[in-house]
Scaffold this motif. Structure first.
Motif, PDB file in Angstrom:
ATOM      1  N   THR A  20       0.874  -1.103   0.008  1.00  0.00           N
ATOM      2  CA  THR A  20      -0.001   0.011   0.169  1.00  0.00           C
ATOM      3  C   THR A  20       0.850   1.247   0.025  1.00  0.00           C
ATOM      4  OG1 THR A  20      -0.006  -0.032   2.441  1.00  0.00           O
ATOM      5  CG2 THR A  20      -1.936  -1.252   1.225  1.00  0.00           C
ATOM      6  N   HIS A  21       0.060   2.290  -0.044  1.00  0.00           N
ATOM      7  CA  HIS A  21       0.986   3.588  -0.111  1.00  0.00           C
ATOM      8  C   HIS A  21       1.589   4.011   1.357  1.00  0.00           C
ATOM      9  CE1 HIS A  21      -1.874   4.376  -3.372  1.00  0.00           C
ATOM     10  NE2 HIS A  21      -0.898   4.940  -3.943  1.00  0.00           N
ATOM     11  N   GLU A  22       0.870   3.578   2.242  1.00  0.00           N
ATOM     12  CA  GLU A  22       1.559   3.696   3.611  1.00  0.00           C
ATOM     13  C   GLU A  22       2.905   2.627   3.919  1.00  0.00           C
ATOM     14  OE1 GLU A  22      -1.809   3.329   2.743  1.00  0.00           O
ATOM     15  OE2 GLU A  22      -2.657   5.061   3.674  1.00  0.00           O
ATOM     16  N   GLU A  23       2.633   1.523   3.290  1.00  0.00           N
ATOM     17  CA  GLU A  23       3.844   0.691   3.487  1.00  0.00           C
ATOM     18  C   GLU A  23       5.283   1.273   2.849  1.00  0.00           C
ATOM     19  OE1 GLU A  23       1.386  -3.585   4.344  1.00  0.00           O
ATOM     20  OE2 GLU A  23       1.867  -2.874   2.101  1.00  0.00           O
ATOM     21  N   LEU A  24       4.722   1.642   1.485  1.00  0.00           N
ATOM     22  CA  LEU A  24       5.993   2.242   0.735  1.00  0.00           C
ATOM     23  C   LEU A  24       6.630   3.466   1.308  1.00  0.00           C
ATOM     24  CD1 LEU A  24       7.810   2.440  -1.776  1.00  0.00           C
ATOM     25  CD2 LEU A  24       5.981   3.588  -2.753  1.00  0.00           C
ATOM     26  N   HIS A  25       5.560   4.166   1.855  1.00  0.00           N
ATOM     27  CA  HIS A  25       5.924   5.500   2.737  1.00  0.00           C
ATOM     28  C   HIS A  25       6.795   5.298   3.843  1.00  0.00           C
ATOM     29  CE1 HIS A  25       5.391   8.410   6.228  1.00  0.00           C
ATOM     30  NE2 HIS A  25       5.616   9.345   5.117  1.00  0.00           N
ATOM     31  N   ASN A  26       6.562   4.151   4.622  1.00  0.00           N
ATOM     32  CA  ASN A  26       7.260   3.865   5.808  1.00  0.00           C
ATOM     33  C   ASN A  26       8.531   3.257   5.503  1.00  0.00           C
ATOM     34  OD1 ASN A  26       5.215   4.760   7.415  1.00  0.00           O
ATOM     35  ND2 ASN A  26       4.281   2.432   7.479  1.00  0.00           N
ATOM     36  N   VAL A  27       8.692   2.456   4.293  1.00  0.00           N
ATOM     37  CA  VAL A  27       9.942   1.874   3.780  1.00  0.00           C
ATOM     38  C   VAL A  27      10.851   3.111   3.228  1.00  0.00           C
ATOM     39  CG1 VAL A  27      11.179   0.366   2.299  1.00  0.00           C
ATOM     40  CG2 VAL A  27       9.265  -0.340   3.458  1.00  0.00           C
ATOM     41  N   ILE A  28      10.120   4.083   2.718  1.00  0.00           N
ATOM     42  CA  ILE A  28      11.184   5.370   2.321  1.00  0.00           C
ATOM     43  C   ILE A  28      11.623   6.141   3.285  1.00  0.00           C
ATOM     44  CG2 ILE A  28      11.219   7.249   0.585  1.00  0.00           C
ATOM     45  CD1 ILE A  28       9.507   5.820  -1.251  1.00  0.00           C
ATOM     46  N   ALA A  29      10.648   6.108   4.259  1.00  0.00           N
ATOM     47  CA  ALA A  29      11.276   7.024   5.481  1.00  0.00           C
ATOM     48  C   ALA A  29      12.330   6.403   6.040  1.00  0.00           C
ATOM     49  CB  ALA A  29       9.864   7.401   6.335  1.00  0.00           C
ATOM     50  N   LEU A  30      12.404   5.411   6.186  1.00  0.00           N
ATOM     51  CA  LEU A  30      13.586   4.491   7.077  1.00  0.00           C
ATOM     52  C   LEU A  30      14.832   4.725   6.420  1.00  0.00           C
ATOM     53  CD1 LEU A  30      11.635   1.297   8.277  1.00  0.00           C
ATOM     54  CD2 LEU A  30      11.991   3.475   9.698  1.00  0.00           C
ATOM     55  N   GLN A  31      14.826   4.968   5.171  1.00  0.00           N
ATOM     56  CA  GLN A  31      16.088   4.942   4.210  1.00  0.00           C
ATOM     57  C   GLN A  31      16.963   6.251   4.534  1.00  0.00           C
ATOM     58  OE1 GLN A  31      16.992   2.044   2.693  1.00  0.00           O
ATOM     59  NE2 GLN A  31      14.626   1.459   3.616  1.00  0.00           N
ATOM     60  N   ASP A  32      18.294   5.989   4.791  1.00  0.00           N
ATOM     61  CA  ASP A  32      19.120   7.037   4.843  1.00  0.00           C
ATOM     62  C   ASP A  32      19.875   7.516   3.544  1.00  0.00           C
ATOM     63  OD1 ASP A  32      18.692   6.977   7.729  1.00  0.00           O
ATOM     64  OD2 ASP A  32      20.337   5.706   8.025  1.00  0.00           O
ATOM     65  N   ASP A  33      19.880   6.728   2.557  1.00  0.00           N
ATOM     66  CA  ASP A  33      20.499   6.993   1.408  1.00  0.00           C
ATOM     67  C   ASP A  33      19.471   7.658   0.322  1.00  0.00           C
ATOM     68  OD1 ASP A  33      21.792   6.870  -1.186  1.00  0.00           O
ATOM     69  OD2 ASP A  33      22.719   5.020  -1.065  1.00  0.00           O
ATOM     70  N   PRO A  34      19.571   8.788  -0.051  1.00  0.00           N
ATOM     71  CA  PRO A  34      18.454   9.326  -1.016  1.00  0.00           C
ATOM     72  C   PRO A  34      18.420   8.707  -2.298  1.00  0.00           C
ATOM     73  CG  PRO A  34      20.395  10.716  -0.748  1.00  0.00           C
ATOM     74  CD  PRO A  34      20.677   9.681   0.266  1.00  0.00           C
ATOM     75  N   LEU A  35      19.457   8.123  -2.730  1.00  0.00           N
ATOM     76  CA  LEU A  35      19.548   7.475  -4.095  1.00  0.00           C
ATOM     77  C   LEU A  35      18.519   6.166  -3.951  1.00  0.00           C
ATOM     78  CD1 LEU A  35      22.991   7.442  -5.781  1.00  0.00           C
ATOM     79  CD2 LEU A  35      20.782   8.256  -6.587  1.00  0.00           C
ATOM     80  N   VAL A  36      18.706   5.506  -2.797  1.00  0.00           N
ATOM     81  CA  VAL A  36      17.793   4.291  -2.437  1.00  0.00           C
ATOM     82  C   VAL A  36      16.411   4.626  -2.448  1.00  0.00           C
ATOM     83  CG1 VAL A  36      17.094   2.525  -1.070  1.00  0.00           C
ATOM     84  CG2 VAL A  36      19.650   3.130  -1.298  1.00  0.00           C
ATOM     85  N   CYS A  37      16.064   5.776  -1.733  1.00  0.00           N
ATOM     86  CA  CYS A  37      14.740   6.424  -1.775  1.00  0.00           C
ATOM     87  C   CYS A  37      14.266   6.679  -3.129  1.00  0.00           C
ATOM     88  CB  CYS A  37      14.710   7.826  -0.899  1.00  0.00           C
ATOM     89  SG  CYS A  37      15.091   7.391   0.750  1.00  0.00           S
ATOM     90  N   LEU A  38      14.952   7.308  -4.246  1.00  0.00           N
ATOM     91  CA  LEU A  38      14.690   7.856  -5.335  1.00  0.00           C
ATOM     92  C   LEU A  38      14.473   6.452  -6.229  1.00  0.00           C
ATOM     93  CD1 LEU A  38      14.265   9.957  -7.687  1.00  0.00           C
ATOM     94  CD2 LEU A  38      16.533   9.910  -7.983  1.00  0.00           C
TER      95      LEU A  38
END
Length: 433
Positions: free
Chosen positions: A122-140
């Motif tokens: 879901t959108h909430e699950e993707l949001h939570n995983v991105i929020a935990l990442q410290d590497d901005p490239l991984v987020c992108l």
């Protein structure tokens, strides 16, 4: 010196580092020789440190520039710098090198992040995983990967966290691409998302882009996307954060004035931060009377009482224009309201009083500063002591300086500088001890 022909150097580095294949090395032909004769002349050869830097440049640790004794080999530019290189120029070259270097995605972190998501996330699950990442490239990469998944469309949550991560990492180009996706779908937006876009564009000093997003907010049909007081405060802070250059603030102040008028016309009630921004802007642009008008309207028109910053901006502005009497009256009013003037206000007031010849009042405020634990700077002490000396009372100035030292108002270094100033003044003609 180990000399490498320019074409071989360029060919070797571009093949070894394809990221930089669009750039080339510029070598000063005057000071760096590729002939064997130059090896026998120490005055035209680089030092051994430069040779080491050259090997590092061609090895695993590329450098953005190679410094020789009289020249520099610069990457990312076709310019050749001759003569001594200044520190500011080295910083600019280093900054360009960092901007041109492309970061590499950590595939291990990316695979680990995707493994935390269920098959139909879901959108909430993707949001939570991105929020935990410290590497901005991984987020992108997570954001782009999710865009390609079947039956998944980004919403406000995923757009917002991605823009936050990229903006905080100063990856403004990548952030701009995500922002364009948001603007292409007006239904996917919110006031908080728009404010985040504006904030990071102002951080990147892309003020035109920020104002364009603000205009899109004003024209939005969704009421929850209209500009709020938070939106205006972000823009005011960005437009008035250009230092103490009064000309620059004068230019931006017209834009701030228009934004404030639009805010009031749209029914957005200003808060204390907004009104203080207006006062600060008028003071920095040398429109002190307009700042006073806003100050007097705070309680009656905008139902917002002044705080210590409101008084401090005005006292400093009045003193800068030589309106010492008005500044003193405002300072007295400030103290009656329960506020203590800042060090900047006190310093401005003491300097103005001393320059007008009111030494007793200036010294009185100096003791008041000490009681309120406010520090006077070197210029303030020097102005007061110089004015006492100018009135041909060098002995009084020296005795006052001794009192300052006894009460630990000045340290040893400042005491020595002030004493030197007074002794230099005492050597002049017609000075009474």
């Amino acid at each position: 010196m180990f000399a490498i022909p320019r074409n071989q150097l360029q060919h070797h580095y571009c093949n070894k580092n394809p990221i930089y294949s669009g750039f080339y090395l510029a070598v000063s032909q005057t000071h760096v020789s590729t002939s064997t004769t130059a090896q026998r002349h120490s005055n035209s050869a680089c030092s051994s440190n430069s040779t080491t830097a050259l090997f590092r440049f061609l090895g695993k640790e590329p450098r953005n520039a190679i410094f020789c004794r009289h020249s520099m080999v610069a990457l990312y530019s076709s310019r050749t710098y001759r003569g001594p290189i200044s520190r500011s120029l080295r910083r600019r070259i280093s900054k360009r090198a960092k901007a041109a270097a492309k970061p590499v995605l950590d595939q291990t972190l990316f695979q680990r992040a995707t493994s935390q998501l269920p098959p139909r996330f879901t959108h909430e699950e993707l949001h939570n995983v991105i929020a935990l990442q410290d590497d901005p490239l991984v987020c992108l990469e997570l954001f782009n990967w999710a865009s390609q998944q079947h039956r998944f469309r980004h919403n406000v949550l995923t757009y917002h966290i991605t823009i936050k991560k990229l903006g905080a990492a100063k990856m403004y180009k990548e952030m701009d691409d995500v922002v364009n996706q948001v603007l292409a779908v007006p239904s996917v937006a919110s006031e908080a998302l728009y404010n985040t876009m504006i904030y990071y564009f102002t951080e990147a000093r892309k003020l035109i882009r920020a104002v364009n997003i603000y205009n899109q907010m004003r024209s939005s049909r969704k009421l929850d996307c209209r500009p709020s007081i938070r939106t205006y405060n972000i823009l005011f802070a960005a437009l008035l954060s250009r230092g103490k250059n009064s000309y620059v603030n004068h230019v931006y102040m017209e834009t701030v004035r228009c934004l404030f008028k639009q805010m009031v016309d749209d029914g957005v009630e200003p808060d204390i931060f907004c009104l203080n921004s207006m006062i600060k802007g008028y003071v920095l642009s040398l429109h002190v009377n307009d700042a006073l008008r806003i100050f007097h309207q705070m309680g009656t028109v905008y139902n917002c009482q002044p705080n210590s910053y409101s008084y401090d901006y005005l006292i400093h502005g009045l003193c800068a224009q030589g309106r010492t009497r008005n500044a003193r009256e405002l300072c007295d009013r400030m103290k009656r309201s329960g506020f203590v003037p800042s060090s900047k206000s006190y310093n401005s007031l003491v300097n103005s009083l001393a320059l007008e010849g009111e030494i007793d009042e200036a010294v009185k405020f100096l003791w008041e500063m000490a009681e309120n634990q406010r520090l006077a700077d070197f210029i303030t002490y020097r102005t007061v002591l110089d004015e006492i000396s100018r009135q041909k009372r060098i002995g009084d100035a020296l005795r006052l300086l001794e009192v300052f030292q006894e009460k630990n108002l000045v340290d040893r270094h400042m005491y020595g500088k002030l004493l030197y100033e007074l002794e230099d003044t005492s050597r002049g003609p017609n000075i009474r001890s």
